[in-house]
Design a protein around this motif. Structure first.
Motif, mmCIF file in Angstrom:
data_model
loop_
_atom_site.group_PDB
_atom_site.id
_atom_site.type_symbol
_atom_site.label_atom_id
_atom_site.label_comp_id
_atom_site.label_asym_id
_atom_site.label_seq_id
_atom_site.Cartn_x
_atom_site.Cartn_y
_atom_site.Cartn_z
ATOM 1 N N GLY A 157 0.489 -1.138 0.272
ATOM 2 C CA GLY A 157 -0.033 -0.066 -0.113
ATOM 3 C C GLY A 157 0.721 1.204 0.154
ATOM 4 N N MET A 158 1.730 1.401 0.858
ATOM 5 C CA MET A 158 2.885 2.433 0.983
ATOM 6 C C MET A 158 3.472 2.658 -0.590
ATOM 7 S SD MET A 158 4.095 4.958 2.351
ATOM 8 C CE MET A 158 3.502 4.695 3.943
ATOM 9 N N ALA A 159 4.194 1.568 -1.102
ATOM 10 C CA ALA A 159 4.541 1.508 -2.151
ATOM 11 C C ALA A 159 3.624 2.141 -3.572
ATOM 12 C CB ALA A 159 5.202 -0.009 -2.771
ATOM 13 N N ILE A 160 2.386 1.605 -3.471
ATOM 14 C CA ILE A 160 1.650 2.038 -4.720
ATOM 15 C C ILE A 160 1.174 3.437 -4.227
ATOM 16 C CG2 ILE A 160 -0.895 1.937 -5.394
ATOM 17 C CD1 ILE A 160 -0.574 -1.266 -4.875
ATOM 18 N N LEU A 161 1.173 4.005 -3.085
ATOM 19 C CA LEU A 161 0.876 5.227 -2.662
ATOM 20 C C LEU A 161 1.893 6.222 -3.098
ATOM 21 C CD1 LEU A 161 -1.610 7.007 -1.073
ATOM 22 C CD2 LEU A 161 0.092 6.865 0.832
ATOM 23 N N LEU A 162 3.068 6.071 -2.850
ATOM 24 C CA LEU A 162 4.197 6.812 -3.273
ATOM 25 C C LEU A 162 4.457 6.588 -4.857
ATOM 26 C CD1 LEU A 162 7.233 5.872 -0.745
ATOM 27 C CD2 LEU A 162 5.339 7.839 -0.686
ATOM 28 N N LEU A 163 4.168 5.602 -5.591
ATOM 29 C CA LEU A 163 4.327 5.549 -6.930
ATOM 30 C C LEU A 163 3.256 6.186 -7.748
ATOM 31 C CD1 LEU A 163 4.842 2.019 -8.835
ATOM 32 C CD2 LEU A 163 3.188 3.537 -9.457
ATOM 33 N N PHE A 164 2.028 6.494 -7.086
ATOM 34 C CA PHE A 164 0.854 7.267 -7.577
ATOM 35 C C PHE A 164 1.383 8.715 -7.461
ATOM 36 C CE2 PHE A 164 -3.002 9.576 -7.362
ATOM 37 C CZ PHE A 164 -3.479 9.350 -8.513
ATOM 38 N N PHE A 165 1.715 9.241 -6.367
ATOM 39 C CA PHE A 165 1.914 10.610 -6.239
ATOM 40 C C PHE A 165 2.919 11.188 -6.501
ATOM 41 C CE2 PHE A 165 -1.623 10.162 -2.666
ATOM 42 C CZ PHE A 165 -2.389 10.868 -3.147
ATOM 43 N N PHE A 166 4.247 10.288 -6.214
ATOM 44 C CA PHE A 166 5.405 10.975 -6.866
ATOM 45 C C PHE A 166 5.906 10.455 -7.954
ATOM 46 C CE2 PHE A 166 5.447 11.061 -2.181
ATOM 47 C CZ PHE A 166 5.812 12.613 -1.798
ATOM 48 N N GLY A 167 5.562 9.314 -8.581
ATOM 49 C CA GLY A 167 5.826 9.095 -9.914
ATOM 50 C C GLY A 167 4.747 9.126 -10.916
ATOM 51 N N VAL A 168 3.645 8.895 -10.891
ATOM 52 C CA VAL A 168 2.491 9.206 -11.860
ATOM 53 C C VAL A 168 1.968 10.628 -11.854
ATOM 54 C CG1 VAL A 168 0.226 8.368 -12.794
ATOM 55 C CG2 VAL A 168 1.876 6.598 -11.720
ATOM 56 N N TYR A 169 1.451 11.018 -10.661
ATOM 57 C CA TYR A 169 0.865 12.328 -10.673
ATOM 58 C C TYR A 169 1.835 13.470 -10.558
ATOM 59 C CZ TYR A 169 -2.035 16.332 -8.925
ATOM 60 O OH TYR A 169 -2.901 17.312 -8.779
ATOM 61 N N LEU A 170 2.923 13.608 -9.735
ATOM 62 C CA LEU A 170 3.849 14.557 -9.954
ATOM 63 C C LEU A 170 5.021 14.561 -10.891
ATOM 64 C CD1 LEU A 170 4.377 15.393 -6.024
ATOM 65 C CD2 LEU A 170 2.769 16.624 -7.646
ATOM 66 N N LYS A 171 5.097 13.237 -11.273
ATOM 67 C CA LYS A 171 6.469 12.689 -12.176
ATOM 68 C C LYS A 171 7.609 13.096 -11.636
ATOM 69 C CE LYS A 171 3.377 12.386 -16.281
ATOM 70 N NZ LYS A 171 2.071 12.446 -15.628
ATOM 71 N N TRP A 172 8.044 13.182 -10.452
ATOM 72 C CA TRP A 172 9.210 13.455 -9.763
ATOM 73 C C TRP A 172 10.332 12.478 -9.866
ATOM 74 C CZ3 TRP A 172 8.272 16.481 -4.401
ATOM 75 C CH2 TRP A 172 7.349 17.503 -4.860
ATOM 76 N N PHE A 173 9.777 11.109 -9.911
ATOM 77 C CA PHE A 173 10.786 9.909 -9.779
ATOM 78 C C PHE A 173 10.055 8.939 -10.839
ATOM 79 C CE2 PHE A 173 11.090 11.789 -5.465
ATOM 80 C CZ PHE A 173 12.331 12.138 -5.495
ATOM 81 N N PRO A 174 11.236 8.054 -11.232
ATOM 82 C CA PRO A 174 10.579 7.059 -12.334
ATOM 83 C C PRO A 174 9.543 5.922 -11.297
ATOM 84 C CG PRO A 174 12.733 6.781 -11.670
ATOM 85 C CD PRO A 174 12.315 8.091 -11.079
ATOM 86 N N THR A 175 8.992 5.096 -11.986
ATOM 87 C CA THR A 175 8.055 4.391 -11.325
ATOM 88 C C THR A 175 8.383 3.035 -11.370
ATOM 89 O OG1 THR A 175 6.675 4.103 -13.450
ATOM 90 C CG2 THR A 175 5.932 5.662 -11.829
ATOM 91 N N SER A 176 9.538 2.585 -12.319
ATOM 92 C CA SER A 176 10.090 1.131 -12.090
ATOM 93 C C SER A 176 11.610 1.074 -12.500
ATOM 94 C CB SER A 176 9.001 0.428 -13.107
ATOM 95 O OG SER A 176 9.250 0.832 -14.532
ATOM 96 N N LEU A 177 11.938 -0.047 -12.346
ATOM 97 C CA LEU A 177 13.284 -0.486 -12.634
ATOM 98 C C LEU A 177 14.302 0.144 -11.741
ATOM 99 C CD1 LEU A 177 13.330 -0.127 -16.504
ATOM 100 C CD2 LEU A 177 12.718 -2.202 -15.267
ATOM 101 N N GLY A 178 15.654 -0.479 -11.891
ATOM 102 C CA GLY A 178 16.664 0.173 -10.980
ATOM 103 C C GLY A 178 17.459 1.178 -11.493
ATOM 104 N N TYR A 179 17.381 1.179 -12.675
ATOM 105 C CA TYR A 179 18.265 2.239 -13.280
ATOM 106 C C TYR A 179 17.492 2.627 -14.861
ATOM 107 C CZ TYR A 179 20.166 -2.073 -15.302
ATOM 108 O OH TYR A 179 20.471 -3.216 -15.719
ATOM 109 N N GLY A 180 17.859 3.424 -15.512
ATOM 110 C CA GLY A 180 17.363 3.735 -16.937
ATOM 111 C C GLY A 180 17.282 2.619 -17.789
ATOM 112 N N TYR A 181 16.343 2.381 -18.519
ATOM 113 C CA TYR A 181 16.138 1.323 -19.430
ATOM 114 C C TYR A 181 17.184 1.445 -20.507
ATOM 115 C CZ TYR A 181 13.312 4.444 -22.510
ATOM 116 O OH TYR A 181 13.036 5.219 -23.234
#
Length: 334
Positions: A157-181
């Motif tokens: 739940g915490m992971a999904i919450l951070l992913l949505f707000f900071f990855g999808v909504y604010l786009k501050w951080f990437p949402t997947s992988l350990g480094y650039g594809y």
């Protein structure tokens, strides 16, 4: 010194026995899963073939290669024999790659993510708990309950919450992988920067669910110690409060060392879920792929490595506890 030797000897014996039981379970439990993983490999290998006899031969060859045609006890003895040589077998899912090769690349991602996250969460939680007990006010009535609420959220739940707000909504951080594809692992500033950038969301998702539990434990122990007779007597004698508090928090920290050992156990459960949510290239993602593909050798390898990591971490904490708390030695010498 005799007391310490007895204490450490008993601890090591119990951890060795635990490891022996874990090896047996790591071998047996994956093989109780329904389905035949070799069939899927044989189907891929025989793709395009029309001769049923040739397809059957391909299947039999893979069964022989992986040794699953032998009795279970024979497979277990071979498994243990190979363990002493550092051979964890060949992966079904990533055939012909060996399990050791796969784990060698994923285990360091897990260690470098989870160990710092758990230690930082433990450290921040203890500071918050100590401040909430000593200063009180907004720390005790607002900030501590907030972190306690966050820590009670499930890891996914915490992971999904951070992913949505900071990855999808604010786009501050990437949402997947350990480094650039578009990058290959190498020692360069670009790659290191990409790893740190992708590291943030998985790291903080683990830290935030660790802080609250540690903080409430530290707060309770600090309040207990602050109301102890030696504290009241020391203040009555006029000893500076700063000096008294130093001993208060030192005594309150002892149970928190045990809390650290328990937190390290989350590497088996919730913290690995964070890796899966963020597709982080650690043991969590590898284990998920292994379970999906019914990859017995890879499942056994992942769970064995995780078990060994947790046992070593807990043993290290037990040894540290023996040095920190002199009552351990006294108890062993009685």
């Amino acid at each position: 010194m005799k007391g310490y030797k007895k204490y450490y000897f008993n601890k090591v014996i119990w951890y060795v026995l635990t490891l022996i039981v874990a090896v047996g379970l790591n071998f047996l439990l994956p093989r109780l899963m329904p389905g035949n993983p070799v069939s899927a490999i044989a189907v891929r290998a025989s793709n395009g073939m029309t001769d049923q006899t040739a397809i059957q031969k391909v299947y039999e060859e893979y069964v022989k290669t992986f040794g699953i045609n032998k009795p279970l006890y024979v497979q277990f003895l071979q498994f243990v024999k190979n363990l002493f040589r550092g051979d964890l077998g060949v992966s079904f899912t990533y055939y012909p790659r060996t399990v050791s090769d796969i784990l060698a690349k994923s285990v360091w991602w897990t260690v470098c993510l989870q160990l710092p996250a758990i230690l930082v969460g433990w450290f921040l939680g203890n500071i918050l708990g100590a401040v909430a007990a000593y200063i009180k006010g907004v720390w005790d009535k607002a900030i501590l309950p907030t972190f306690l609420f966050l820590s009670n959220m499930p890891a996914f739940g915490m992971a999904i919450l951070l992913l949505f707000f900071f990855g999808v909504y604010l786009k501050w951080f990437p949402t997947s992988l350990g480094y650039g594809y578009d990058l290959n692992p190498n020692v360069s500033l670009q790659f290191i920067g990409s790893v740190i950038y992708h590291y943030q969301l998985p790291f903080w998702s683990i830290v935030l669910i660790t802080i609250g539990g540690q903080a409430i434990g530290m707060r309770s122990m600090s309040i207990y110690e602050l109301n102890a007779d030696y504290v009241k007597y020391s203040r009555f004698l006029g000893i500076k409060d700063r000096k008294v508090v130093k001993y208060v928090f030192r005594n309150a920290m002892l149970p928190q060392i045990t809390g650290l050992a328990l937190s390290l156990g989350t590497m088996v459960g919730g913290a690995l879920v964070a890796e899966i949510i963020f597709s982080y290239p650690g043991l969590g993602t590898t284990l998920l792929a292994a379970i999906t593909g019914r990859d017995y050798p890879l499942i056994s390898g992942c769970t064995l490595i995780i078990t060994i990591m947790v046992l070593i971490a807990n043993l290290a904490v037990e040894i540290l506890y023996g040095f920190i708390d002199p009552r351990v030695k006294a108890a062993q010498e009685e």
